[in-house]
Write a protein that holds these residues in place. Sequence first.
Motif, PDB file in Angstrom:
ATOM      1  N   CYS A 124      -2.700 -11.255 -34.301  1.00 21.02           N
ATOM      2  CA  CYS A 124      -1.669 -10.229 -34.282  1.00 21.02           C
ATOM      3  C   CYS A 124      -2.302  -8.876 -34.574  1.00 21.02           C
ATOM      4  O   CYS A 124      -3.402  -8.796 -35.104  1.00 21.02           O
ATOM      5  N   LYS A 125      -1.594  -7.818 -34.200  1.00 16.18           N
ATOM      6  CA  LYS A 125      -2.033  -6.451 -34.452  1.00 16.18           C
ATOM      7  C   LYS A 125      -1.081  -5.820 -35.461  1.00 16.18           C
ATOM      8  O   LYS A 125       0.131  -6.011 -35.369  1.00 16.18           O
ATOM      9  N   VAL A 126      -1.640  -5.061 -36.392  1.00 14.54           N
ATOM     10  CA  VAL A 126      -0.831  -4.374 -37.389  1.00 14.54           C
ATOM     11  C   VAL A 126      -1.094  -2.880 -37.255  1.00 14.54           C
ATOM     12  O   VAL A 126      -2.245  -2.444 -37.251  1.00 14.54           O
ATOM     13  N   ALA A 127      -0.019  -2.096 -37.127  1.00 11.34           N
ATOM     14  CA  ALA A 127      -0.146  -0.643 -37.027  1.00 11.34           C
ATOM     15  C   ALA A 127       0.691  -0.005 -38.135  1.00 11.34           C
ATOM     16  O   ALA A 127       1.863  -0.352 -38.317  1.00 11.34           O
ATOM     17  N   ILE A 128       0.064   0.915 -38.871  1.00  7.95           N
ATOM     18  CA  ILE A 128       0.780   1.635 -39.922  1.00  7.95           C
ATOM     19  C   ILE A 128       1.408   2.864 -39.280  1.00  7.95           C
ATOM     20  O   ILE A 128       0.712   3.706 -38.726  1.00  7.95           O
ATOM     21  N   GLU A 129       2.734   2.955 -39.343  1.00  7.44           N
ATOM     22  CA  GLU A 129       3.464   4.065 -38.739  1.00  7.44           C
ATOM     23  C   GLU A 129       4.276   4.779 -39.811  1.00  7.44           C
ATOM     24  O   GLU A 129       5.434   4.450 -40.042  1.00  7.44           O
ATOM     25  N   GLY A 130       3.678   5.742 -40.472  1.00  9.06           N
ATOM     26  CA  GLY A 130       4.372   6.477 -41.528  1.00  9.06           C
ATOM     27  C   GLY A 130       4.630   5.598 -42.736  1.00  9.06           C
ATOM     28  O   GLY A 130       3.705   5.123 -43.384  1.00  9.06           O
ATOM     29  N   ASP A 131       5.911   5.345 -43.022  1.00  9.13           N
ATOM     30  CA  ASP A 131       6.262   4.525 -44.191  1.00  9.13           C
ATOM     31  C   ASP A 131       6.696   3.119 -43.794  1.00  9.13           C
ATOM     32  O   ASP A 131       7.425   2.463 -44.528  1.00  9.13           O
ATOM     33  N   LYS A 132       6.242   2.645 -42.628  1.00  3.48           N
ATOM     34  CA  LYS A 132       6.521   1.275 -42.197  1.00  3.48           C
ATOM     35  C   LYS A 132       5.305   0.711 -41.472  1.00  3.48           C
ATOM     36  O   LYS A 132       4.393   1.444 -41.123  1.00  3.48           O
ATOM     37  N   LEU A 133       5.289  -0.596 -41.276  1.00  2.00           N
ATOM     38  CA  LEU A 133       4.226  -1.259 -40.530  1.00  2.00           C
ATOM     39  C   LEU A 133       4.839  -1.966 -39.333  1.00  2.00           C
ATOM     40  O   LEU A 133       5.900  -2.569 -39.451  1.00  2.00           O
ATOM     41  N   ARG A 134       4.165  -1.924 -38.205  1.00  2.00           N
ATOM     42  CA  ARG A 134       4.615  -2.673 -37.037  1.00  2.00           C
ATOM     43  C   ARG A 134       3.596  -3.774 -36.787  1.00  2.00           C
ATOM     44  O   ARG A 134       2.405  -3.523 -36.637  1.00  2.00           O
ATOM     45  N   VAL A 135       4.085  -5.014 -36.747  1.00  2.00           N
ATOM     46  CA  VAL A 135       3.232  -6.174 -36.476  1.00  2.00           C
ATOM     47  C   VAL A 135       3.617  -6.680 -35.095  1.00  2.00           C
ATOM     48  O   VAL A 135       4.786  -6.930 -34.820  1.00  2.00           O
ATOM     49  N   SER A 136       2.614  -6.828 -34.209  1.00  4.84           N
ATOM     50  CA  SER A 136       2.905  -7.310 -32.856  1.00  4.84           C
ATOM     51  C   SER A 136       1.929  -8.414 -32.480  1.00  4.84           C
ATOM     52  O   SER A 136       0.784  -8.438 -32.932  1.00  4.84           O
ATOM     53  N   SER A 137       2.428  -9.335 -31.633  1.00 10.17           N
ATOM     54  CA  SER A 137       1.636 -10.483 -31.204  1.00 10.17           C
ATOM     55  C   SER A 137       2.271 -11.057 -29.947  1.00 10.17           C
ATOM     56  O   SER A 137       3.482 -10.954 -29.757  1.00 10.17           O
ATOM     57  N   PRO A 138       1.459 -11.689 -29.090  1.00  9.88           N
ATOM     58  CA  PRO A 138       2.045 -12.344 -27.920  1.00  9.88           C
ATOM     59  C   PRO A 138       2.866 -13.584 -28.306  1.00  9.88           C
ATOM     60  O   PRO A 138       3.766 -13.976 -27.579  1.00  9.88           O
ATOM     61  N   SER A 139       2.588 -14.170 -29.452  1.00  9.00           N
ATOM     62  CA  SER A 139       3.255 -15.402 -29.872  1.00  9.00           C
ATOM     63  C   SER A 139       4.286 -15.114 -30.960  1.00  9.00           C
ATOM     64  O   SER A 139       3.951 -14.555 -32.016  1.00  9.00           O
ATOM     65  N   ARG A 140       5.522 -15.513 -30.734  1.00  4.66           N
ATOM     66  CA  ARG A 140       6.567 -15.352 -31.753  1.00  4.66           C
ATOM     67  C   ARG A 140       6.303 -16.246 -32.957  1.00  4.66           C
ATOM     68  O   ARG A 140       6.673 -15.905 -34.076  1.00  4.66           O
ATOM     69  N   ASP A 141       5.664 -17.384 -32.725  1.00  8.64           N
ATOM     70  CA  ASP A 141       5.328 -18.284 -33.830  1.00  8.64           C
ATOM     71  C   ASP A 141       4.373 -17.601 -34.809  1.00  8.64           C
ATOM     72  O   ASP A 141       4.485 -17.766 -36.022  1.00  8.64           O
ATOM     73  N   THR A 142       3.431 -16.834 -34.276  1.00  7.33           N
ATOM     74  CA  THR A 142       2.497 -16.097 -35.125  1.00  7.33           C
ATOM     75  C   THR A 142       3.249 -15.084 -35.979  1.00  7.33           C
ATOM     76  O   THR A 142       2.960 -14.930 -37.166  1.00  7.33           O
ATOM     77  N   LEU A 143       4.222 -14.397 -35.377  1.00  8.57           N
ATOM     78  CA  LEU A 143       5.012 -13.430 -36.135  1.00  8.57           C
ATOM     79  C   LEU A 143       5.803 -14.113 -37.248  1.00  8.57           C
ATOM     80  O   LEU A 143       5.919 -13.580 -38.355  1.00  8.57           O
ATOM     81  N   GLN A 144       6.312 -15.307 -36.969  1.00  9.06           N
ATOM     82  CA  GLN A 144       7.029 -16.063 -37.996  1.00  9.06           C
ATOM     83  C   GLN A 144       6.093 -16.432 -39.147  1.00  9.06           C
ATOM     84  O   GLN A 144       6.484 -16.396 -40.320  1.00  9.06           O
ATOM     85  N   GLU A 145       4.854 -16.778 -38.812  1.00  5.08           N
ATOM     86  CA  GLU A 145       3.864 -17.100 -39.847  1.00  5.08           C
ATOM     87  C   GLU A 145       3.575 -15.873 -40.711  1.00  5.08           C
ATOM     88  O   GLU A 145       3.426 -15.989 -41.935  1.00  5.08           O
ATOM     89  N   VAL A 146       3.475 -14.689 -40.075  1.00  2.00           N
ATOM     90  CA  VAL A 146       3.212 -13.455 -40.819  1.00  2.00           C
ATOM     91  C   VAL A 146       4.366 -13.175 -41.778  1.00  2.00           C
ATOM     92  O   VAL A 146       4.147 -12.843 -42.954  1.00  2.00           O
ATOM     93  N   ILE A 147       5.605 -13.319 -41.303  1.00  2.62           N
ATOM     94  CA  ILE A 147       6.767 -13.080 -42.160  1.00  2.62           C
ATOM     95  C   ILE A 147       6.770 -14.060 -43.336  1.00  2.62           C
ATOM     96  O   ILE A 147       6.975 -13.674 -44.490  1.00  2.62           O
ATOM     97  N   ALA A 148       6.509 -15.332 -43.055  1.00  2.00           N
ATOM     98  CA  ALA A 148       6.467 -16.343 -44.120  1.00  2.00           C
ATOM     99  C   ALA A 148       5.369 -16.008 -45.134  1.00  2.00           C
ATOM    100  O   ALA A 148       5.562 -16.149 -46.354  1.00  2.00           O
TER     101      ALA A 148
END
Length: 165
Positions: A124-148
């Motif tokens: 996954c890729k993590v981008a810091i955008e001001g006072d928030k972070l955007r996490v992006s990935s081709p796999s939704r399962d990976t995003l679920q793992e990051v949230i967990a």
Amino acid sequence: MAKESSFDVVSTVDMQEVDNAFQQAKKEISQRYDLKDSGAEISLDKSGGTITVAAPADFVASQVIDVIGSKLIKRGIDLTAVKWGDVQAASGGSVRRTATIVDGIDKETAGKINKDIKAQKLKCKVAIEGDKLRVSSPSRDTLQEVIAFLKGQDYGQPLQYVNYR
């Protein structure tokens, strides 16, 4: 369907709920037997995001802070979003404590979250955008793992996960 999914990591506090909790705490302090005539006062600065407690003694101030904390919890506000400062001496032997309400993720915390996610070696890729972070990935399962993973960590402030797409 988009080839890349993403979500934002933010830290926000609903100031209207803080105001509601403040009003409830103020009412309880004026009615509670042990605090009624103690001279304890609380004030809220919505624009600055601060709560100030003035009390005749440190013990009374801590009781007022407990009342405010219980009202914030009932309103669904995480107490880690409120950072209490040190006790300051005020006029006439009284004390004052000021709390700031955390809104947004500061650069240090954002960098630490970014580093921790990268240490998990997830695709996954993590981008810091001001006072928030955007996490992006081709796999939704990976995003679920990051949230967990992030839910299991403690960064000293509440985190919310929004704009999941």
